[in-house]
Design a protein around this motif. Structure first.
Motif, PDB file in Angstrom:
ATOM      1  N   GLY A 111       0.796  -1.216   0.000  1.00  0.00           N
ATOM      2  CA  GLY A 111       0.000   0.000   0.000  1.00  0.00           C
ATOM      3  C   GLY A 111       0.831   1.270   0.000  1.00  0.00           C
ATOM      4  O   GLY A 111       2.063   1.248   0.145  1.00  0.00           O
ATOM      5  N   GLY A 112       0.138   2.398  -0.170  1.00  0.00           N
ATOM      6  CA  GLY A 112       0.781   3.703  -0.091  1.00  0.00           C
ATOM      7  C   GLY A 112       1.723   3.991  -1.243  1.00  0.00           C
ATOM      8  O   GLY A 112       1.719   3.304  -2.273  1.00  0.00           O
ATOM      9  N   HIS A 113       2.563   5.017  -1.053  1.00  0.00           N
ATOM     10  CA  HIS A 113       3.507   5.410  -2.098  1.00  0.00           C
ATOM     11  C   HIS A 113       4.512   4.297  -2.402  1.00  0.00           C
ATOM     12  O   HIS A 113       4.981   4.165  -3.534  1.00  0.00           O
ATOM     13  N   ASP A 114       4.838   3.498  -1.371  1.00  0.00           N
ATOM     14  CA  ASP A 114       5.818   2.422  -1.579  1.00  0.00           C
ATOM     15  C   ASP A 114       5.279   1.338  -2.507  1.00  0.00           C
ATOM     16  O   ASP A 114       6.049   0.555  -3.048  1.00  0.00           O
ATOM     17  N   GLY A 115       3.952   1.292  -2.674  1.00  0.00           N
ATOM     18  CA  GLY A 115       3.344   0.248  -3.488  1.00  0.00           C
ATOM     19  C   GLY A 115       3.042   0.655  -4.916  1.00  0.00           C
ATOM     20  O   GLY A 115       2.370  -0.089  -5.646  1.00  0.00           O
ATOM     21  N   ALA A 116       3.512   1.838  -5.346  1.00  0.00           N
ATOM     22  CA  ALA A 116       3.247   2.294  -6.714  1.00  0.00           C
ATOM     23  C   ALA A 116       3.936   1.399  -7.734  1.00  0.00           C
ATOM     24  O   ALA A 116       5.104   1.025  -7.571  1.00  0.00           O
ATOM     25  N   ALA A 117       3.199   1.045  -8.779  1.00  0.00           N
ATOM     26  CA  ALA A 117       3.789   0.269  -9.872  1.00  0.00           C
ATOM     27  C   ALA A 117       4.790   1.146 -10.617  1.00  0.00           C
ATOM     28  O   ALA A 117       4.699   2.376 -10.602  1.00  0.00           O
ATOM     29  N   PHE A 118       5.760   0.499 -11.288  1.00  0.00           N
ATOM     30  CA  PHE A 118       6.730   1.280 -12.038  1.00  0.00           C
ATOM     31  C   PHE A 118       7.232   0.500 -13.257  1.00  0.00           C
ATOM     32  O   PHE A 118       7.150  -0.730 -13.310  1.00  0.00           O
ATOM     33  N   LEU A 119       7.721   1.262 -14.207  1.00  0.00           N
ATOM     34  CA  LEU A 119       8.220   0.720 -15.475  1.00  0.00           C
ATOM     35  C   LEU A 119       9.699   1.050 -15.583  1.00  0.00           C
ATOM     36  O   LEU A 119      10.087   2.220 -15.561  1.00  0.00           O
ATOM     37  N   ILE A 120      10.536   0.017 -15.698  1.00  0.00           N
ATOM     38  CA  ILE A 120      11.982   0.211 -15.800  1.00  0.00           C
ATOM     39  C   ILE A 120      12.411   0.142 -17.263  1.00  0.00           C
ATOM     40  O   ILE A 120      12.042  -0.790 -17.986  1.00  0.00           O
ATOM     41  N   TYR A 121      13.187   1.133 -17.686  1.00  0.00           N
ATOM     42  CA  TYR A 121      13.825   1.105 -19.005  1.00  0.00           C
ATOM     43  C   TYR A 121      15.286   0.706 -18.799  1.00  0.00           C
ATOM     44  O   TYR A 121      16.078   1.473 -18.253  1.00  0.00           O
ATOM     45  N   TYR A 122      15.646  -0.495 -19.257  1.00  0.00           N
ATOM     46  CA  TYR A 122      17.032  -0.936 -19.159  1.00  0.00           C
ATOM     47  C   TYR A 122      17.873  -0.417 -20.323  1.00  0.00           C
ATOM     48  O   TYR A 122      19.099  -0.514 -20.302  1.00  0.00           O
ATOM     49  N   GLY A 123      17.220   0.097 -21.346  1.00  0.00           N
ATOM     50  CA  GLY A 123      17.898   0.672 -22.502  1.00  0.00           C
ATOM     51  C   GLY A 123      16.914   1.518 -23.287  1.00  0.00           C
ATOM     52  O   GLY A 123      15.710   1.540 -22.989  1.00  0.00           O
ATOM     53  N   GLU A 124      17.410   2.229 -24.273  1.00  0.00           N
ATOM     54  CA  GLU A 124      16.550   3.047 -25.117  1.00  0.00           C
ATOM     55  C   GLU A 124      15.582   2.159 -25.900  1.00  0.00           C
ATOM     56  O   GLU A 124      15.876   0.990 -26.202  1.00  0.00           O
ATOM     57  N   VAL A 125      14.431   2.720 -26.235  1.00  0.00           N
ATOM     58  CA  VAL A 125      13.456   2.034 -27.090  1.00  0.00           C
ATOM     59  C   VAL A 125      13.293   2.874 -28.344  1.00  0.00           C
ATOM     60  O   VAL A 125      12.651   3.918 -28.335  1.00  0.00           O
ATOM     61  N   ASN A 126      13.926   2.436 -29.417  1.00  0.00           N
ATOM     62  CA  ASN A 126      13.871   3.158 -30.692  1.00  0.00           C
ATOM     63  C   ASN A 126      14.299   2.208 -31.805  1.00  0.00           C
ATOM     64  O   ASN A 126      14.401   0.993 -31.588  1.00  0.00           O
ATOM     65  N   ALA A 127      14.566   2.757 -32.985  1.00  0.00           N
ATOM     66  CA  ALA A 127      14.911   1.912 -34.135  1.00  0.00           C
ATOM     67  C   ALA A 127      16.227   1.166 -33.936  1.00  0.00           C
ATOM     68  O   ALA A 127      16.469   0.146 -34.582  1.00  0.00           O
ATOM     69  N   ASP A 128      17.086   1.665 -33.030  1.00  0.00           N
ATOM     70  CA  ASP A 128      18.404   1.070 -32.831  1.00  0.00           C
ATOM     71  C   ASP A 128      18.495   0.197 -31.590  1.00  0.00           C
ATOM     72  O   ASP A 128      19.470  -0.516 -31.407  1.00  0.00           O
ATOM     73  N   SER A 129      17.511   0.291 -30.701  1.00  0.00           N
ATOM     74  CA  SER A 129      17.599  -0.406 -29.423  1.00  0.00           C
ATOM     75  C   SER A 129      16.206  -0.856 -28.983  1.00  0.00           C
ATOM     76  O   SER A 129      15.226  -0.147 -29.183  1.00  0.00           O
ATOM     77  N   ASP A 130      16.137  -2.043 -28.380  1.00  0.00           N
ATOM     78  CA  ASP A 130      14.835  -2.581 -27.975  1.00  0.00           C
ATOM     79  C   ASP A 130      14.756  -2.841 -26.484  1.00  0.00           C
ATOM     80  O   ASP A 130      14.216  -3.830 -26.020  1.00  0.00           O
ATOM     81  N   GLY A 131      15.274  -1.892 -25.708  1.00  0.00           N
ATOM     82  CA  GLY A 131      15.176  -1.994 -24.258  1.00  0.00           C
ATOM     83  C   GLY A 131      16.253  -2.891 -23.672  1.00  0.00           C
ATOM     84  O   GLY A 131      17.440  -2.656 -23.912  1.00  0.00           O
ATOM     85  N   PRO A 132      15.802  -3.917 -22.880  1.00  0.00           N
ATOM     86  CA  PRO A 132      14.418  -4.303 -22.596  1.00  0.00           C
ATOM     87  C   PRO A 132      13.751  -3.370 -21.576  1.00  0.00           C
ATOM     88  O   PRO A 132      14.392  -2.474 -21.029  1.00  0.00           O
ATOM     89  N   VAL A 133      12.455  -3.614 -21.341  1.00  0.00           N
ATOM     90  CA  VAL A 133      11.699  -2.873 -20.337  1.00  0.00           C
ATOM     91  C   VAL A 133      11.031  -3.874 -19.398  1.00  0.00           C
ATOM     92  O   VAL A 133      10.828  -5.031 -19.753  1.00  0.00           O
ATOM     93  N   GLU A 134      10.697  -3.397 -18.200  1.00  0.00           N
ATOM     94  CA  GLU A 134      10.125  -4.293 -17.194  1.00  0.00           C
ATOM     95  C   GLU A 134       9.083  -3.550 -16.362  1.00  0.00           C
ATOM     96  O   GLU A 134       9.375  -2.505 -15.775  1.00  0.00           O
ATOM     97  N   TRP A 135       7.860  -4.078 -16.345  1.00  0.00           N
ATOM     98  CA  TRP A 135       6.801  -3.552 -15.479  1.00  0.00           C
ATOM     99  C   TRP A 135       6.878  -4.277 -14.143  1.00  0.00           C
ATOM    100  O   TRP A 135       6.994  -5.508 -14.098  1.00  0.00           O
ATOM    101  N   CYS A 136       6.803  -3.524 -13.042  1.00  0.00           N
ATOM    102  CA  CYS A 136       6.954  -4.108 -11.706  1.00  0.00           C
ATOM    103  C   CYS A 136       5.853  -3.631 -10.764  1.00  0.00           C
ATOM    104  O   CYS A 136       5.458  -2.455 -10.807  1.00  0.00           O
ATOM    105  N   GLN A 137       5.382  -4.539  -9.912  1.00  0.00           N
ATOM    106  CA  GLN A 137       4.385  -4.207  -8.894  1.00  0.00           C
ATOM    107  C   GLN A 137       4.896  -4.676  -7.537  1.00  0.00           C
ATOM    108  O   GLN A 137       5.098  -5.874  -7.308  1.00  0.00           O
ATOM    109  N   PRO A 138       5.148  -3.726  -6.606  1.00  0.00           N
ATOM    110  CA  PRO A 138       5.508  -4.131  -5.244  1.00  0.00           C
ATOM    111  C   PRO A 138       4.329  -4.840  -4.575  1.00  0.00           C
ATOM    112  O   PRO A 138       3.177  -4.429  -4.734  1.00  0.00           O
ATOM    113  N   ILE A 139       4.615  -5.902  -3.822  1.00  0.00           N
ATOM    114  CA  ILE A 139       3.542  -6.671  -3.195  1.00  0.00           C
ATOM    115  C   ILE A 139       3.799  -6.826  -1.701  1.00  0.00           C
ATOM    116  O   ILE A 139       4.929  -6.718  -1.221  1.00  0.00           O
ATOM    117  N   GLU A 140       2.713  -7.061  -0.982  1.00  0.00           N
ATOM    118  CA  GLU A 140       2.764  -7.336   0.456  1.00  0.00           C
ATOM    119  C   GLU A 140       2.773  -8.849   0.618  1.00  0.00           C
ATOM    120  O   GLU A 140       1.787  -9.532   0.281  1.00  0.00           O
TER     121      GLU A 140
END
Length: 280
Positions: A160-189
């Motif tokens: 819960g609270g601010h600590d529980g906000a979902a977030f999206l991590i960019y491990y690299g650029e997302v464009n014609a030259d690079s495909d991340g990767p990216v990761e969606w994360c959800q903190p859990i209790e």
């Protein structure tokens, strides 16, 4: 009898080169009416001139061949709507690049653009994550929709609270030259991450250590995540961290969703960088 013309005359009347016509044949975009089996010469029907001119015009709009193929198969009204939608998106993209160019010019000329940076201390957290390569931003949001669908179908014990906000991590650029990767994360209790993660086999369970995070507030929704904002916020966070002797550890977007029953439907978003303790 259908009137046929050779590829050279067809190219002249449509302003498509023979090389382009051969490519469009291979892609199934513009097939010749007849191909001579003896010598491979291509012949086109007079009725194909107007569709070919449409293809040529759409290429002048820089429409990708895959989209042109789809438009070419539509009836007139549907094709008109598709072209209008494509051009509207192109104008938005051009505006975003213009804003980025303006920001870069101003920065190179020594102009400072003030951006408010805040610090957030986050505890150690259990995370459930979905990570993929992303060739473009459409793939990033497709991944987000998949992630949200999993959480809606099988609700998880979110932190819960601010600590529980979902977030999206960019491990690299997302464009014609690079495909991340990216990761969606959800903190859990959860007392036992492995037990909870077993209920979500398509997600990866992992722990994230306690850390400080520098953030630039974006507001509701992700409309501010333009290339110019990305560059401006990223540089501001880098400079801010450097002045504190801290090392940024990547880029992420934090999404704080409103409480149930709130009138605002969109998440409150922040551009964020986790920070190492010191530059050393």
């Amino acid at each position: 009898m259908v009137d046929l013309i050779n590829i050279g005359e067809f190219a002249r009347q449509t302003r498509l080169s023979p090389k382009a016509l051969r490519l469009y044949d291979e892609l199934g975009l513009l097939l010749p009416a007849r191909v001579d089996t003896a010598n491979g010469y291509r012949f086109y029907a007079v009725e194909q001139i107007e569709p070919a001119r449409l293809v040529a015009a759409l290429r002048q709009l820089d429409m990708p061949l895959s989209e042109i193929k789809a438009v070419a198969g539509m009836e007139a009204n549907g094709a008109a709507r598709a072209i209008a939608d494509y051009w509207s998106a192109s104008e938005d993209h051009h505006l975003a690049r213009r804003e980025l160019a303006a920001y870069l010019v101003e920065r190179l000329q020594g102009k400072e653009i003030a951006v408010e940076v805040t610090m957030h201390s986050l505890p150690a957290r259990h995370l459930l994550c979905l990570k993929r390569q992303a060739p473009d931003e459409a793939a990033v949001w497709k991944l987000g929709k998949d992630f949200i669908a999993i959480m809606r179908e099988r609700p998880m014990p979110r932190l819960g609270g601010h600590d529980g906000a979902a977030f999206l991590i960019y491990y690299g650029e997302v464009n014609a030259d690079s495909d991340g990767p990216v990761e969606w994360c959800q903190p859990i209790e959860a007392d036992n991450l492995e037990v909870v993660a077993a209920s979500y086999p398509e997600l990866q369970g992992r722990d994230e250590a306690a850390h400080d995070e520098a953030r630039v507030h974006m507001g509701t929704g992700d409309s501010q995540l333009s290339p110019a904002f990305w560059a401006q916020a990223g540089q501001s966070l880098q400079d801010w961290a450097r002045d504190l002797g801290r090392l940024p550890l990547g880029v992420r977007i934090v999404y704080e969703w409103p409480s149930p029953g709130a009138t605002d439907q969109g998440p409150d978003c922040s551009f964020a960088m986790p920070l190492a303790s010191t530059l050393s």
